[in-house]
Design a protein around this motif. Structure first.
Motif, short mmCIF file in Angstrom:
data_model
loop_
_atom_site.label_atom_id
_atom_site.label_comp_id
_atom_site.label_asym_id
_atom_site.label_seq_id
_atom_site.Cartn_x
_atom_site.Cartn_y
_atom_site.Cartn_z
N PHE A 57 0.84 -1.20 0.00
CA PHE A 57 0.00 0.00 0.00
C PHE A 57 0.87 1.25 0.00
O PHE A 57 0.66 2.17 -0.78
CB PHE A 57 -0.93 0.00 1.22
N ARG A 58 1.88 1.28 0.88
CA ARG A 58 2.77 2.44 0.99
C ARG A 58 3.52 2.67 -0.31
O ARG A 58 3.60 3.80 -0.80
CB ARG A 58 3.75 2.23 2.15
N ASN A 59 4.06 1.61 -0.91
CA ASN A 59 4.81 1.76 -2.15
C ASN A 59 3.92 2.21 -3.30
O ASN A 59 4.32 3.04 -4.12
CB ASN A 59 5.52 0.44 -2.49
N THR A 60 2.71 1.67 -3.37
CA THR A 60 1.76 2.07 -4.41
C THR A 60 1.38 3.54 -4.24
O THR A 60 1.36 4.30 -5.22
CB THR A 60 0.50 1.19 -4.36
N LEU A 61 1.11 3.95 -3.01
CA LEU A 61 0.76 5.34 -2.75
C LEU A 61 1.91 6.27 -3.11
O LEU A 61 1.71 7.30 -3.77
CB LEU A 61 0.38 5.52 -1.27
N ALA A 62 3.12 5.92 -2.73
CA ALA A 62 4.29 6.74 -3.06
C ALA A 62 4.48 6.85 -4.57
O ALA A 62 4.77 7.93 -5.09
CB ALA A 62 5.53 6.17 -2.40
N LEU A 63 4.30 5.74 -5.27
CA LEU A 63 4.44 5.75 -6.73
C LEU A 63 3.36 6.62 -7.38
O LEU A 63 3.66 7.40 -8.29
CB LEU A 63 4.39 4.32 -7.27
N GLU A 64 2.13 6.51 -6.89
CA GLU A 64 1.04 7.34 -7.42
C GLU A 64 1.32 8.81 -7.18
O GLU A 64 1.10 9.65 -8.06
CB GLU A 64 -0.28 6.94 -6.80
N MET A 65 1.80 9.15 -5.97
CA MET A 65 2.12 10.55 -5.66
C MET A 65 3.25 11.05 -6.57
O MET A 65 3.19 12.16 -7.09
CB MET A 65 2.52 10.69 -4.19
#
Length: 106
Positions: A92-100
């Motif tokens: 979740f954290r990695n996906t959120l960071a990538l989206e940001m």
């Protein structure tokens, strides 16, 4: 109890960051995308300060508060000594960071 103590530590960290960078201390009326960039920039600045500044007076104040808390004795208290993230949280954290990051690049 462990979650409460971890939350208190995290809140102290946010307090330190807000004390160090005043833009975070007051409500923001910027669009959410801009707010995300401001928070990211502030965290990066904080990390640079930690890396290159020998003495941070803001941290000294925080350490003095911690010393005051150590004077109080809490019986049978267990402290959080490590946190092991789950794979779900890491994803979740990695996906959120990538989206940001991708949103920021647009």
């Amino acid at each position: 109890m462990k979650h409460s103590k971890a939350r208190n530590m995290i809140e102290r960290c946010f307090g330190l960051l807000k004390g160090q960078l005043k833009i975070l201390a007051s409500p923001s009326f910027f669009p959410i995308e801009t707010q995300m960039c401001i928070i990211l920039a502030c965290c990066l600045l904080h990390n640079l300060i930690q890396k290159y500044m020998i003495f941070d007076p803001q941290e000294l104040e925080s350490l003095e508060e911690d010393d005051d808390m150590e004077d109080k004795h809490f019986e049978d208290d267990e402290y959080v000594t490590s946190i092991t993230p789950t794979k779900e949280w890491t994803n979740f954290r990695n996906t959120l960071a990538l989206e940001m990051f991708n949103h920021w690049r647009e």
